[in-house]
Design an enzyme around this catalytic site. Sequence first.
Site, PDB file in Angstrom:
ATOM      1  N   ASP A   1       0.660  -1.286  -0.001  1.00 56.62           N
ATOM      2  CA  ASP A   1       0.306   0.003   0.011  1.00 56.62           C
ATOM      3  C   ASP A   1       1.005   1.324   0.104  1.00 56.62           C
ATOM      4  OD1 ASP A   1      -2.771   1.034   0.337  1.00 56.62           O
ATOM      5  OD2 ASP A   1      -1.957   1.814   2.229  1.00 56.62           O
TER       6      ASP A   1
ATOM      7  N   GLU B   1       1.729  -0.521  -4.836  1.00 55.19           N
ATOM      8  CA  GLU B   1       0.766   0.576  -5.393  1.00 55.19           C
ATOM      9  C   GLU B   1       1.461   1.884  -5.369  1.00 55.19           C
ATOM     10  OE1 GLU B   1      -3.343   2.720  -3.882  1.00 55.19           O
ATOM     11  OE2 GLU B   1      -1.483   2.605  -2.436  1.00 55.19           O
TER      12      GLU B   1
HETATM   13  C1  GLC Z   1      -4.249   3.150  -0.772  1.00 51.15           C
HETATM   14  C2  GLC Z   1      -5.468   2.079  -0.534  1.00 51.15           C
HETATM   15  C3  GLC Z   1      -6.657   3.172  -0.174  1.00 51.15           C
HETATM   16  C4  GLC Z   1      -6.218   3.550   1.186  1.00 51.15           C
HETATM   17  C5  GLC Z   1      -5.009   4.418   1.171  1.00 51.15           C
HETATM   18  C6  GLC Z   1      -4.555   4.618   2.437  1.00 51.15           C
HETATM   19  O1  GLC Z   1      -4.386   4.048  -1.711  1.00 51.15           O
HETATM   20  O2  GLC Z   1      -5.548   1.609  -1.868  1.00 51.15           O
HETATM   21  O3  GLC Z   1      -7.706   2.233  -0.065  1.00 51.15           O
HETATM   22  O4  GLC Z   1      -7.319   4.492   1.588  1.00 51.15           O
HETATM   23  O5  GLC Z   1      -3.923   3.684   0.447  1.00 51.15           O
HETATM   24  O6  GLC Z   1      -3.934   3.450   3.182  1.00 51.15           O
END
Ligand code: GLC
Length: 498
Positions: A196, A251
């Site tokens: 994440d 991500e």
């Molecule tokens: C990422 C996740 C999202 C979350 C954010 C903070 O973007 O996909 O759902 O709110 O991180 O952890």
Amino acid sequence: MTTTTPWWRDAVVYEVYPRSFSDASGDGEGDLEGLRRRLPYLSGLGVDALWLTPFYTSPLADGGYDVADYRDVDPRFGTLADFDALVADAHRLGLRIIIDIVPNHTSSAHPWFSEAVRTGEGRERYHFRDGETAPNDWRSNFGGPAWSRTPDGQWYLHLYTPDQPDLNWHHPEVREEFESVLRFWLDRDVDGFRIDVAAGLFKHPDLPDLGALGTHAPGSPMYGRPEVHEIYRNWRSILDSYPGERMAVGEVWTESPEDLALYVRPDELHQAFQFHLLLAPWSARAFRETVQTCLDSPSGRAPTWVLSNHDVIRHRSRYGAEERSRSALMFILALPGSAYLYQGEELGLPEVFDLPDEARQDPIFFQGKGIGRDGCRVPLPWSGTQQPYGFTTGKPWLPQPSDWGRLTVEAQERDPSSMLSFYRRALALRRTLRGTLPPTLEWQEWPHPEVLAFRRGDLVCAVNFGEEPVEFQGDVLLASGPVAEGRIAGGGAVWLRS
Ligand code: GLC
């Protein structure tokens, strides 16, 4: 052609948002046991791996991306024993398991943070600062300032909600803790991690103002700091020290393809999400340019295609027509690389835009940065003709639309023309083609400018982005809808052998 390609390189990964997938306990929220019982459905769908969004102990201030204990399952999702049973059953069915790891921030309920606030001990694990005013101009991604105050007046940094304090990755204990957390789950046999906010973690040590710079722009003091790569090199060596092909996908939101490529250098992460198609409008030109840019960039070695996830409006609603959703799936499944699907897209679920305000739970809604992401997180419809559609025996945590009876798994399984039946056919066919297709594509010229077509070996994928039907030639392996008189309908697609 035999293949020694690692499994993740051309895998179809299905994202499970456990809270909304299937509820075995009857409390109205999905859980790991509910998911375990539905594994035959997922293996029958024809996906290779599941990515589970966070199920850890959490107050759920941000749907579980606020972790209070990285080594346990939240009671509402089950127990560690449930997790172990899930992994064992998934592996028996040939499904791999990827879990989310949230290293940029903890929950404010994490013992490190609660103790830091209560006693002042360990504040150096986070970003605490003194001052009359906030230390800099940074804004939270969810709206509002990125700084909040503790009762004794100190400021702490949170790039998301105030309940998600950012960790200080310059502190050695933070690194050690996450190495240990990775090992904890690898020892429980997970096949990989989705990281994440992977471009986060480190901040510029001086915490300078962002000024006019974009949050994710090159040179941002908030994201994409060079120090983060050393962490991923280290994590890669941990993953590589385990048997089997364990992997990590980051991500990474970044404005620059070159920056994205840094995360997938051979000794770092295996993949980084390419969100570009998800952001592209429905047009032949946009799709072609997006794909070509992704493939040309150094990160194009390990492409990952995404149309929907738990953070964005479902593509069934973005594209406006069911046929287009089918065609977009055929397009990404034919591309080289792996595809990440999001639960419910195989049912053609639309975004639910009209949830009542009092039902909404996404912090984005409460922090004033829009309607939020609850509309793509509505619990899945499994059976029956009315809420809760077999999702739970209780009351679903978000209300389900009254017209979802026609979208249930039960209803669609009976109908060979349904979206579900189409997904099953497409995924099965992709499996048989896997390993026979070259890792590259050739764009094909078509007489019609609104058709985008490419070839991989014997397979040609053609998508009609226009409104009018267009003619084609070749043997149809798969079509997004009925193919009449050798024509692809407007918004439709075909896979041809030619
Ligand atoms: C990422 C996740 C999202 C979350 C954010 C903070 O973007 O996909 O759902 O709110 O991180 O952890």
